[in-house]
Design an enzyme around this catalytic site. Structure first.
Site, mmCIF file in Angstrom:
data_model
loop_
_atom_site.group_PDB
_atom_site.id
_atom_site.type_symbol
_atom_site.label_atom_id
_atom_site.label_comp_id
_atom_site.label_asym_id
_atom_site.label_seq_id
_atom_site.Cartn_x
_atom_site.Cartn_y
_atom_site.Cartn_z
ATOM 1 N N SER A 225 0.988 -1.081 0.258
ATOM 2 C CA SER A 225 0.039 0.112 -0.149
ATOM 3 C C SER A 225 0.789 1.453 -0.061
ATOM 4 O O SER A 225 2.123 1.188 0.229
ATOM 5 C CB SER A 225 -0.531 -0.225 0.994
ATOM 6 O OG SER A 225 -1.782 -1.146 1.516
ATOM 7 N N SER A 263 -3.300 -3.110 -3.470
ATOM 8 C CA SER A 263 -2.831 -2.818 -2.733
ATOM 9 C C SER A 263 -3.817 -1.235 -2.428
ATOM 10 O O SER A 263 -4.783 -0.984 -2.890
ATOM 11 C CB SER A 263 -1.241 -1.432 -3.726
ATOM 12 O OG SER A 263 -0.738 -0.555 -3.387
ATOM 13 N N ASP A 265 -3.922 2.266 -2.314
ATOM 14 C CA ASP A 265 -2.911 3.368 -2.372
ATOM 15 C C ASP A 265 -4.277 4.710 -1.929
ATOM 16 O O ASP A 265 -5.280 5.147 -3.314
ATOM 17 C CB ASP A 265 -3.313 3.466 -4.367
ATOM 18 C CG ASP A 265 -2.725 1.971 -4.920
ATOM 19 O OD1 ASP A 265 -1.091 1.057 -3.555
ATOM 20 O OD2 ASP A 265 -2.671 1.048 -5.319
#
Length: 339
Positions: A225, A263, A265
């Site tokens: 992340s 992830s 983000d």
């Protein structure tokens, strides 16, 4: 390549950090003890009480694989009312409680005569290097990071970045700034993402740099992340700040990220140009906002400072060995051996 190459043509502030935006400070608390490789990073938007003097803000969720607290109210109201806290995934609740207690200590009527407070905590998973199940982060760690907040601060393997990995290397905290005419945009990232073969530095693919290096991202979906924080002194409202936050994704993409399935983000932008009173008896400020047609240079500053901050996180990180002997090499060390 002994230090991070410079990104873009816009000038930097004197510190080349988020704290080039006047009033913004950053503090860390780092835990470095065997299997415990973790910590807390706190960003203060100004030196006053953000519960009383809120700043306009907005977030952009580029890929939502994250466990943050506070984003729903930021989206609805467009303000911050606590400092921003960064830590590991399992410590979000502990820091939220610490923020609530700190607000009550400063404002004893919080949740009674006064409204409740919206804690704001972001996370990345440092479980490869850190024994995240030990739930080591507690309220004193938050208070230590808060008390340490300063315009000058360390980057790399410190604070919330202590146990983070980036492209199979040591990641962590990075920061940078860019000037856009009379205004400054500063970025701070918690970098914990990316597959090794995707690493791109100033347009140069370095995916072969660590052939054979141990990595948690060698196969399967990306599991990392990144949190990207943008501060500016430009007079923007929450709508404009969300547009600014989105441009952090441009800087992120340049480093090789494809915003993978696993992830988280997330970008958040805030402005220090004015504050919004919590007290309903005080008038709201009459602010001359920047015209939308003048945002392009700020967008460039957001993208460039985010990319630069990520490179600073990589280049300034030191190698760390943590849980179960897991190791992350430092990019700077690998570049020395390559040369």
């Amino acid at each position: 390549m002994k230090q991070a190459p410079r990104i873009g043509t816009l000038p930097s502030g004197p510190l080349d950090a988020i704290s080039d935006v006047a009033g913004v400070t950053v503090g860390h608390c780092t835990l470095d003890d065997g299997d415990l490789q973790t910590g807390v990073t706190v960003v203060r938007p100004h030196q006053g009480d953000p519960f009383r003097e809120r700043v306009p803000a907005a977030a952009a969720v580029i890929n939502g694989f994250g466990k943050s607290i506070g984003l729903v109210q930021v989206e609805e109201l467009g303000v911050l009312e606590t400092p921003i806290a960064l830590t590991n995934t399992f410590s979000v609740a502990a820091l939220a409680q610490a923020q609530i207690r700190a607000c009550i200590a400063a404002n004893p009527e919080t949740g009674r005569r006064l409204p409740t407070v919206n804690p704001l905590v972001f996370e990345c998973n440092d479980g490869y290097l850190n024994d995240i199940q030990r739930l080591a982060i507690t309220e004193p760690h938050y208070l230590q990071a808060l008390a340490a907040a300063d315009a000058s601060f360390e980057q790399g393997s410190v604070g919330a970045g202590r146990g983070m990995s980036c492209f199979g290397l040591k990641g962590g905290i990075g920061s940078a700034s860019r000037r856009a005419g009379p205004y400054t945009v500063g970025a701070l990232v918690l970098a914990n993402y990316g597959r090794p073969e995707q690493l791109t530095v100033a347009g140069q693919l370095l995916g072969d740099l660590q052939a054979g290096a141990e990595s948690q991202t060698d196969s399967g979906p990306e599991k990392g992340s990144i949190i990207m924080l943008l501060a500016t002194d430009a007079p923007l409202d929450a709508r404009q700040l969300r547009r600014l936050a989105l441009r952090a994704g441009a800087g992120l993409a340049r480093t090789g990220s494809v915003f993978g399935h696993g992830s988280g983000d997330i970008a958040l932008a805030f402005s220090t140009a004015y504050t919004l009173p919590q007290d309903p008896l005080r008038p709201m400020p009459a602010v001359a906002l920047l015209h939308d047609a003048r945002l392009d240079e700020l967008f460039q500053a957001a993208a460039d400072s985010t990319e630069q901050a990520i490179l600073h996180a990589l280049f300034r990180a030191q190698a760390v060995t943590g849980r179960a002997g897991h190791h992350r090499a430092a990019l700077s060390d690998l570049l020395k051996t390559r040369s």
